[in-house]
Write a protein that holds these residues in place. Structure first.
Motif: not given
Length: 358
Positions: A253-260, A201-209
């Motif tokens: 993994m949340y941090l590395t995903a956002f970096m990616g 959900q943080p990935y979806f939410w980050a895109g939305y924000l």
């Protein structure tokens, strides 16, 4: 330079987001056929699609109509089921020609029907359709976020406060991601991988924000920052492998995903500023448009190349030494055919659809 992400009215620039999806699809194929870089692309490749989905969520259209959002997403589920049924029908044929695992049983008619039922509920388990696991997660995750936004808007209207809206979203998204993460970590598997839908959900939410509350996002996408993050990810990936569907998770993994995501957005920006007639730009746009078909068929293509290679060496046991695409000398073939053939199929389908429409 014009904004490559959105136009002056805030409307998404289609080419940029198709290119970003194309980069994600390329990384998925690369991760399945080039083991030396698998750890690297696994840090962000599938989460990138959840981020894109969140960014493309239209609050103005769906904010008060979460069921319309769900209805729109279900089109992907239908495609998922349709492609799975094709693989199930081909299962015995592929098994006869040694395209499956050596211990993979052939289906009776009753078992075929059973497997189709599993596919309908998002629990398909065909080897060659493996990459499609993310589709039910994408549908469920996007729908869940849509309902979170819907109820947060109700609270905003009642209390006349945007702080209440974002506080509610943050609490629900945060709690759901923790619950989903723990379920993955402890091996608790829900139907259609719903535990993953909660965890991401943080990935979806980050895109939305970012779409709704950072209209000047592009000016923060700097190439030099992307290069630094790329190098950091390359170093980190040498000793770390993350895979949501296989249960290899870590809070990092949340941090590395956002970096990616940032690295991919830099790359998409660089490709998008090329002239529309540029081959590289055109290729990634087409890959983005065909991303579903590309990710749904490349396993079978790679497996087919391995089968031909094993037959040439008259050693069919080579098919079963590894899971998929482990012959490094064949990586160029994996990529050319694993990407090129789905693009040709998509082009054929587009022409066929246009002919039927006429």
């Amino acid at each position: 330079m014009n904004n490559v992400m959105t136009d002056e009215n805030g409307k998404l620039q289609r080419d940029y987001w198709n290119i970003l999806k194309g980069i994600g699809a390329f990384c998925v194929v690369l991760g399945h056929c080039a083991m030396p870089v698998q750890n690297f692309v696994y840090l962000f490749h599938v989460p990138l699609f959840f981020f894109i989905s969140g960014y493309m969520y239209n609050e103005q259209k769906y904010g008060d109509a979460p069921y319309d959002n769900l209805k729109g997403r279900m089109k992907s589920w239908v495609k998922y089921v349709a492609l799975y049924i094709v693989y199930i029908l081909l299962h015995n044929f592929l098994g006869y020609y040694d395209m499956l695992r050596i211990d993979e049983p052939l289906y009776t008619k009753a078992q075929m029907v059973e497997q189709m039922a599993y596919a309908v509920i998002g629990d398909g388990n065909e080897l060659l359709a493996g990459p499609l696991w993310f589709v039910p997660v994408l549908v469920i995750g996007s729908a869940f976020m849509g309902f979170v936004i819907y109820y947060s808007r109700m609270l905003e209207d009642r209390f006349k406060s945007k702080k209440i809206k974002f506080l509610f979203q943050g609490i629900v998204i945060g709690c759901s991601s923790i619950v989903g993460y723990l379920m993955i970590a402890y091996g608790w598997d829900l139907p259609a991988h719903m535990q993953i839908a909660f965890a991401v959900q943080p990935y979806f939410w980050a895109g939305y924000l970012l779409r709704n509350y950072m209209s000047d996002l592009e000016k923060y996408i700097k190439y030099w920052v992307g290069i630094i993050l790329f190098l950091l990810l390359a170093i980190y990936s040498r000793d770390h492998l993350y895979s949501l569907v296989d249960g290899y998770v870590s809070p990092i993994m949340y941090l590395t995903a956002f970096m990616g995501f940032y690295v991919c957005m830099c790359l998409a920006k660089g490709i998008c500023v090329l002239q529309k007639s540029n081959y590289l730009r055109s290729l990634f746009v087409k890959m983005g448009q065909a991303s579903f078909l590309l990710m749904g068929t490349h396993f079978m293509i790679i497996r087919g190349i391995d089968r031909i290679y094993a037959g040439y060496h008259q050693d069919i046991a080579m098919m079963y030494e590894h899971y998929l695409g482990n012959h490094n000398m064949l990586i160029p073939l994996y990529l050319v055919w694993g990407i090129g053939l789905p693009l040709l199929l998509q082009a054929f389908w587009n022409r066929l659809s246009k002919g039927v429409a006429k």
